[in-house]
Design an enzyme around this catalytic site. Structure first.
Site, PDB file in Angstrom:
ATOM      1  N   SER A   1       0.851  -1.190   0.000  1.00  0.00           N
ATOM      2  CA  SER A   1       0.000   0.000   0.000  1.00  0.00           C
ATOM      3  C   SER A   1       0.883   1.235   0.000  1.00  0.00           C
ATOM      4  O   SER A   1       2.074   1.167   0.328  1.00  0.00           O
ATOM      5  CB  SER A   1      -0.877   0.001   1.261  1.00  0.00           C
ATOM      6  OG  SER A   1      -1.527   1.238   1.455  1.00  0.00           O
TER       7      SER A   1
ATOM      8  N   TYR B   1      -2.766  -0.633  10.291  1.00  0.00           N
ATOM      9  CA  TYR B   1      -2.670  -0.879   8.855  1.00  0.00           C
ATOM     10  C   TYR B   1      -1.299  -0.477   8.326  1.00  0.00           C
ATOM     11  O   TYR B   1      -0.666  -1.226   7.570  1.00  0.00           O
ATOM     12  CB  TYR B   1      -3.779  -0.115   8.135  1.00  0.00           C
ATOM     13  CG  TYR B   1      -3.858  -0.380   6.650  1.00  0.00           C
ATOM     14  CD1 TYR B   1      -4.364  -1.587   6.168  1.00  0.00           C
ATOM     15  CD2 TYR B   1      -3.443   0.575   5.727  1.00  0.00           C
ATOM     16  CE1 TYR B   1      -4.443  -1.833   4.817  1.00  0.00           C
ATOM     17  CE2 TYR B   1      -3.524   0.336   4.367  1.00  0.00           C
ATOM     18  CZ  TYR B   1      -4.024  -0.866   3.912  1.00  0.00           C
ATOM     19  OH  TYR B   1      -4.099  -1.106   2.559  1.00  0.00           O
TER      20      TYR B   1
END
Length: 252
Positions: free
Chosen positions: A140, A153
């Site tokens: 990501s 995350y």
């Protein structure tokens, strides 16, 4: 037919980026196994993709070692080998550190980071025996820079990015390439769920688009095409790379 007769396993392949990648892999000649936790979503995806080529759905949770091993094993049993692994399965949590429970932290780390490790571990055993393979991990933009309100995350995806580089070094001489893609915000069911919970949906979407210098969020097929490049022979000299697919988000 860049992937003619190659065998690919895609975790989290029932929807979003995983589904789009399965679609393009089939079109390019690969035999594809998709995995996911939901047997209902998996069966539906398998049915939709069946007209494109050889496809199999395997139900399982990547954070469970036995499930991870079985996904790889069923791929090999069905198609005889595993040439490509796309570790795509992942979850998102939008919370600051002090708001994140230990259970929430464990879930994000277990699926995003440990799951990537477990499936890779079992796939590599077969890739070594057959003389090579390619792994692409879905990281990501949060695996490259810090984002607000997602400590767990960011920790998981930062781990994926650097683990990718470590694995690339470990297996380069065994003809196993390991890279990751680092998408920005992509129009997936997970993002749709975020939008649905926003108090002002239009404003939330506007801000997401503006975060990306290109002026919009990405599409699943744009990530899928990048993954296709990384697993193909066109990327034969690429390993240990973290490829940003984020409309300029992390260039700021």
């Amino acid at each position: 037919m860049k992937l003619k007769d190659r065998v690919a396993l895609i975790t989290g392949g029932s929807e979003g980026m995983g589904y789009a990648t399965a679609d393009i892999f089939l079109v390019e000649g690969a035999k594809v196994v998709i995995s996911g936790r939901s047997s209902e979503k998996g069966a539906a995806a398998e049915s939709r993709l069946r007209s494109k080529g050889d496809i199999l759905f395997v139900q399982g949770d990547v954070s469970n070692d036995e499930d991870a091993r079985r996904m790889v094993q069923e791929t090999v049993e069905r198609f005889g080998r595993i040439d490509i692994l796309f570790n795509n399965a992942g979850v998102y949590l939008e919370k600051a550190a002090e708001e994140t429970s230990e259970e929430e932290w464990d879930r994000v780390i277990d699926i995003n980071l440990k799951g990537t490790f477990l499936v890779s571990k079992h796939a590599i055993e077969h890739m070594k025996r057959q003389g090579g393979g390619v792994i692409v991990n879905n990281s990501s933009d949060a695996g490259l820079v810090g984002n607000k309100l997602c400590a767990a995350y960011c920790a998981s995806k930062g781990g994926v990015t650097v683990m990718t580089k470590a694995m690339a070094l470990d297996y380069a001489k065994m003809n196993i390439r390991v890279n990751c893609v680092n998408p920005g915000v992509i129009d997936t069911p997970m993002v749709a769920q975020e939008i649905a919970t926003a108090s002002n949906k239009e404003e939330y979407v506007r801000l997401m688009n503006e975060d990306h210098p290109i002026g919009r969020i990405g599409r699943p097929e744009e990530v899928a095409r990048a993954v296709l490049f990384l697993v193909s022979d066109e990327a034969s000299f690429v390993t240990g790379a973290a490829l940003s697919i984020d409309g300029g988000l992390t260039a700021q």
